[in-house]
Design a protein around this motif. Structure first.
Motif, mmCIF file in Angstrom:
data_model
loop_
_atom_site.group_PDB
_atom_site.id
_atom_site.type_symbol
_atom_site.label_atom_id
_atom_site.label_comp_id
_atom_site.label_asym_id
_atom_site.label_seq_id
_atom_site.Cartn_x
_atom_site.Cartn_y
_atom_site.Cartn_z
ATOM 1 N N ALA A 110 15.531 12.953 0.329
ATOM 2 C CA ALA A 110 15.960 13.769 1.417
ATOM 3 C C ALA A 110 14.398 13.535 1.778
ATOM 4 C CB ALA A 110 16.450 15.668 0.675
ATOM 5 N N LEU A 111 13.192 13.149 0.351
ATOM 6 C CA LEU A 111 11.624 13.627 1.119
ATOM 7 C C LEU A 111 11.376 11.939 1.689
ATOM 8 C CD1 LEU A 111 10.023 14.746 -3.036
ATOM 9 C CD2 LEU A 111 10.066 15.510 -0.471
ATOM 10 N N ARG A 142 20.451 31.596 -10.518
ATOM 11 C CA ARG A 142 19.344 30.301 -10.580
ATOM 12 C C ARG A 142 17.697 30.801 -9.959
ATOM 13 N NH1 ARG A 142 22.893 28.160 -6.039
ATOM 14 N NH2 ARG A 142 23.221 30.452 -5.453
ATOM 15 N N LEU A 143 17.990 32.220 -9.615
ATOM 16 C CA LEU A 143 16.472 33.323 -8.944
ATOM 17 C C LEU A 143 15.105 32.957 -10.454
ATOM 18 C CD1 LEU A 143 17.724 35.384 -6.427
ATOM 19 C CD2 LEU A 143 16.469 32.777 -6.110
ATOM 20 N N ARG A 144 16.415 32.946 -11.552
ATOM 21 C CA ARG A 144 15.281 32.912 -13.029
ATOM 22 C C ARG A 144 14.866 34.654 -12.547
ATOM 23 N NH1 ARG A 144 12.994 26.627 -12.981
ATOM 24 N NH2 ARG A 144 15.175 25.392 -13.067
ATOM 25 N N TYR A 145 13.334 34.371 -12.772
ATOM 26 C CA TYR A 145 12.483 35.679 -12.693
ATOM 27 C C TYR A 145 11.963 35.910 -12.011
ATOM 28 C CZ TYR A 145 8.159 32.658 -13.219
ATOM 29 O OH TYR A 145 7.612 31.944 -12.861
ATOM 30 N N LYS A 146 12.148 35.732 -10.281
ATOM 31 C CA LYS A 146 11.466 35.989 -8.998
ATOM 32 C C LYS A 146 12.322 35.136 -8.254
ATOM 33 C CE LYS A 146 7.978 32.662 -9.556
ATOM 34 N NZ LYS A 146 6.299 32.313 -9.858
ATOM 35 N N ARG A 147 12.191 35.686 -6.872
ATOM 36 C CA ARG A 147 12.953 35.507 -5.410
ATOM 37 C C ARG A 147 13.232 34.336 -5.213
ATOM 38 N NH1 ARG A 147 17.345 35.986 -1.945
ATOM 39 N NH2 ARG A 147 18.249 38.394 -3.269
ATOM 40 N N TYR A 148 11.164 33.976 -5.064
ATOM 41 C CA TYR A 148 10.387 33.142 -4.397
ATOM 42 C C TYR A 148 9.466 32.375 -5.334
ATOM 43 C CZ TYR A 148 12.424 34.863 -0.281
ATOM 44 O OH TYR A 148 13.246 35.155 0.742
ATOM 45 N N ASP A 149 8.931 31.557 -5.151
ATOM 46 C CA ASP A 149 7.661 30.595 -6.093
ATOM 47 C C ASP A 149 7.390 29.779 -4.524
ATOM 48 O OD1 ASP A 149 6.261 29.483 -7.583
ATOM 49 O OD2 ASP A 149 8.207 28.834 -8.463
ATOM 50 N N ASP A 150 5.794 29.845 -5.336
ATOM 51 C CA ASP A 150 4.860 28.324 -3.883
ATOM 52 C C ASP A 150 6.301 27.382 -4.687
ATOM 53 O OD1 ASP A 150 3.192 30.353 -3.929
ATOM 54 O OD2 ASP A 150 2.460 29.788 -5.022
ATOM 55 N N ALA A 151 5.991 26.101 -3.706
ATOM 56 C CA ALA A 151 6.117 24.960 -3.765
ATOM 57 C C ALA A 151 5.364 24.099 -3.495
ATOM 58 C CB ALA A 151 7.709 24.997 -3.086
ATOM 59 N N THR A 152 5.289 23.078 -3.252
ATOM 60 C CA THR A 152 4.684 21.728 -3.082
ATOM 61 C C THR A 152 5.241 20.272 -4.209
ATOM 62 O OG1 THR A 152 2.460 22.829 -3.649
ATOM 63 C CG2 THR A 152 2.297 20.667 -3.393
ATOM 64 N N ALA A 153 5.478 19.615 -2.465
ATOM 65 C CA ALA A 153 6.198 17.831 -3.678
ATOM 66 C C ALA A 153 5.125 17.520 -1.973
ATOM 67 C CB ALA A 153 7.677 18.471 -1.961
ATOM 68 N N ALA A 154 5.356 15.937 -3.146
ATOM 69 C CA ALA A 154 4.702 14.582 -2.500
ATOM 70 C C ALA A 154 5.480 13.934 -3.089
ATOM 71 C CB ALA A 154 3.334 14.430 -3.056
ATOM 72 N N MET A 185 0.863 -1.346 -0.460
ATOM 73 C CA MET A 185 -0.017 -0.556 0.578
ATOM 74 C C MET A 185 1.023 1.216 0.591
ATOM 75 S SD MET A 185 -3.131 1.213 -0.201
ATOM 76 C CE MET A 185 -4.406 -0.181 0.324
ATOM 77 N N MET A 186 0.330 2.430 -0.900
ATOM 78 C CA MET A 186 0.918 3.266 -1.134
ATOM 79 C C MET A 186 0.775 4.265 -0.092
ATOM 80 S SD MET A 186 0.916 5.885 -4.340
ATOM 81 C CE MET A 186 -0.624 6.795 -3.816
ATOM 82 N N ASP A 187 2.284 4.808 0.579
ATOM 83 C CA ASP A 187 2.346 5.338 1.679
ATOM 84 C C ASP A 187 2.515 7.054 1.520
ATOM 85 O OD1 ASP A 187 2.736 7.390 4.446
ATOM 86 O OD2 ASP A 187 4.611 6.399 5.158
ATOM 87 N N VAL A 188 1.658 8.063 2.034
ATOM 88 C CA VAL A 188 1.760 9.514 1.176
ATOM 89 C C VAL A 188 2.363 10.472 1.865
ATOM 90 C CG1 VAL A 188 1.165 11.260 0.002
ATOM 91 C CG2 VAL A 188 -0.320 8.356 -1.220
ATOM 92 N N ARG A 189 3.177 11.327 1.644
ATOM 93 C CA ARG A 189 3.448 12.378 2.652
ATOM 94 C C ARG A 189 3.705 13.704 1.292
ATOM 95 N NH1 ARG A 189 8.961 9.212 5.817
ATOM 96 N NH2 ARG A 189 7.653 7.234 5.976
ATOM 97 N N LEU A 190 3.288 14.707 2.089
ATOM 98 C CA LEU A 190 2.937 15.774 0.903
ATOM 99 C C LEU A 190 3.124 16.894 1.872
ATOM 100 C CD1 LEU A 190 -0.476 16.880 1.545
ATOM 101 C CD2 LEU A 190 -0.419 14.933 0.545
ATOM 102 N N SER A 191 3.697 18.182 1.239
ATOM 103 C CA SER A 191 3.351 19.854 1.716
ATOM 104 C C SER A 191 3.640 20.496 0.923
ATOM 105 C CB SER A 191 4.244 20.101 2.799
ATOM 106 O OG SER A 191 4.993 21.191 2.963
ATOM 107 N N THR A 192 2.344 21.642 1.013
ATOM 108 C CA THR A 192 2.537 22.602 0.061
ATOM 109 C C THR A 192 2.617 24.397 0.836
ATOM 110 O OG1 THR A 192 1.259 23.678 -1.487
ATOM 111 C CG2 THR A 192 0.346 22.771 0.211
ATOM 112 N N GLN A 193 3.750 24.741 0.161
ATOM 113 C CA GLN A 193 3.526 26.735 0.971
ATOM 114 C C GLN A 193 4.234 27.326 -0.399
ATOM 115 O OE1 GLN A 193 6.968 26.019 3.198
ATOM 116 N NE2 GLN A 193 6.309 23.720 4.509
ATOM 117 N N ALA A 248 8.288 19.221 3.557
ATOM 118 C CA ALA A 248 8.596 20.394 4.746
ATOM 119 C C ALA A 248 9.895 21.097 4.926
ATOM 120 C CB ALA A 248 8.099 20.261 5.495
ATOM 121 N N LYS A 249 11.392 19.463 5.138
ATOM 122 C CA LYS A 249 12.046 20.192 5.555
ATOM 123 C C LYS A 249 12.630 20.249 3.634
ATOM 124 C CE LYS A 249 12.728 19.154 9.524
ATOM 125 N NZ LYS A 249 13.140 18.104 10.550
#
Length: 289
Positions: free
Chosen positions: A228-229, A254-266, A1-9, A235-236
């Motif tokens: 790492a995930l 490395r910042l491309r066109y903005k310093r910060y971006d929304d980030a989501t990982a699962a 069975m798949m174990d899922v961990r996620l974060s969106t910020q 979240a870390k």
């Protein structure tokens, strides 16, 4: 069975998170809403955050009704349903109508199915290799259209943005979830086994704000990102990206066109991976379905 961990910020310099994440039954998905220039009339009273929330909700309903349907069909159904929600009040023919990238994974009995639409990334730990799957058609369009110029009312928008709009959801351009359900059928799709020597052990779904850990800041390779995930959690990972964003100087490429971006990982775990496995990694930039 798949174990899922996620974060969106949300990005630290904005209030609203234009990313989204969904986990229902055997289905996991991440979404990255397209931020539009404030000078542009999108023709819609809703923004990308609204669109992402509604697309996730409609995808969940489509999956609940038909969990075995092909992933492109489920996504097409969701795109069409969201379009119907605001078709009467908004002009969905405008090029800046709310839109989102999509990355989906569904666990089956003996395999996983996946779908990537636009530039989110799926990372798979399979057998003796780690593979990153993305759809870089949008980056090809941007590279191809940079010389184009614009005039008139659109001149207040970056020329590359206007040029990109001309190729959105076009056969010679790139595809993204917006108002046209057919975009779902131009996704990058695939299947990977859950048994045998090439079985999937781990998989990560990333918006580009989370993939920046590898693509922009070189904090890891793709195999290291999965480690790492799995060991510290999404979240870390996002915390490490925030530190890299904050430390970069303003003209850092490395910042491309903005310093910060929304980030989501699962991170999806299919077996015990506590013991570190070192494997060569392969990035696969897909340019078409």
């Amino acid at each position: 069975m798949m174990d899922v961990r996620l974060s969106t910020q949300a990005a630290p310099d904005r209030i609203t998170n234009e990313d989204g994440v969904l986990a229902i039954g055997a289905l996991v998905a991440v979404f990255d809403g397209v931020t539009q220039p404030s000078t542009v009339d999108s023709g819609c009273s809703h923004g990308p955050a609204w669109y992402v929330r509604r697309l996730a909700a409609r995808l969940a309903l489509a999956y609940a009704d038909a969990p075995e349907d092909p992933l492109p069909d489920l996504l097409a159904h969701a795109i069409g349903d969201v379009a119907d929600e605001h078709r009467a009040t908004c002009d969905l023919t405008r090029p800046a109508t709310p839109a989102s990238t999509v990355c989906m994974l569904r666990e089956g009995r003996d395999h996983i199915d996946y779908l990537v639409l636009c530039d989110s990334t799926l990372v798979l730990d399979c057998g003796e290799r780690t593979t990153a799957v993305t759809d870089n058609r949008i980056h090809q369009v941007i590279a191809r259209t940079r010389p184009e110029t614009v005039a008139g009312s659109e001149a207040t928008v970056k020329p590359v943005t206007v040029a990109k709009w001309r190729h959105t959801n076009q056969r010679d351009g790139y595809w993204i979830a917006a108002a046209n359900p057919q975009a779902a059928h131009h996704s990058v799709t695939g299947r990977a086994p859950l048994s045998g020597p090439d079985r999937v052990r781990r998989a990560a779904l990333l918006t580009d704000g989370a993939a920046a850990a590898v693509d922009q800041f070189r904090l890891f390779d793709w195999a290291g990102l999965l480690d790492a995930l799995a060991s510290s959690g999404p979240a870390k990972l996002i915390g490490r990206i925030r530190s890299a964003e904050a430390a970069a100087v303003l003209d850092d490429a490395r910042l491309r066109y903005k310093r910060y971006d929304d980030a989501t990982a699962a991170i999806c775990l299919f077996e015990d991976t506590d013991r570190r496995l070192l494997r060569p990694h392969v990035r696969r930039d897909i340019t078409g379905p």
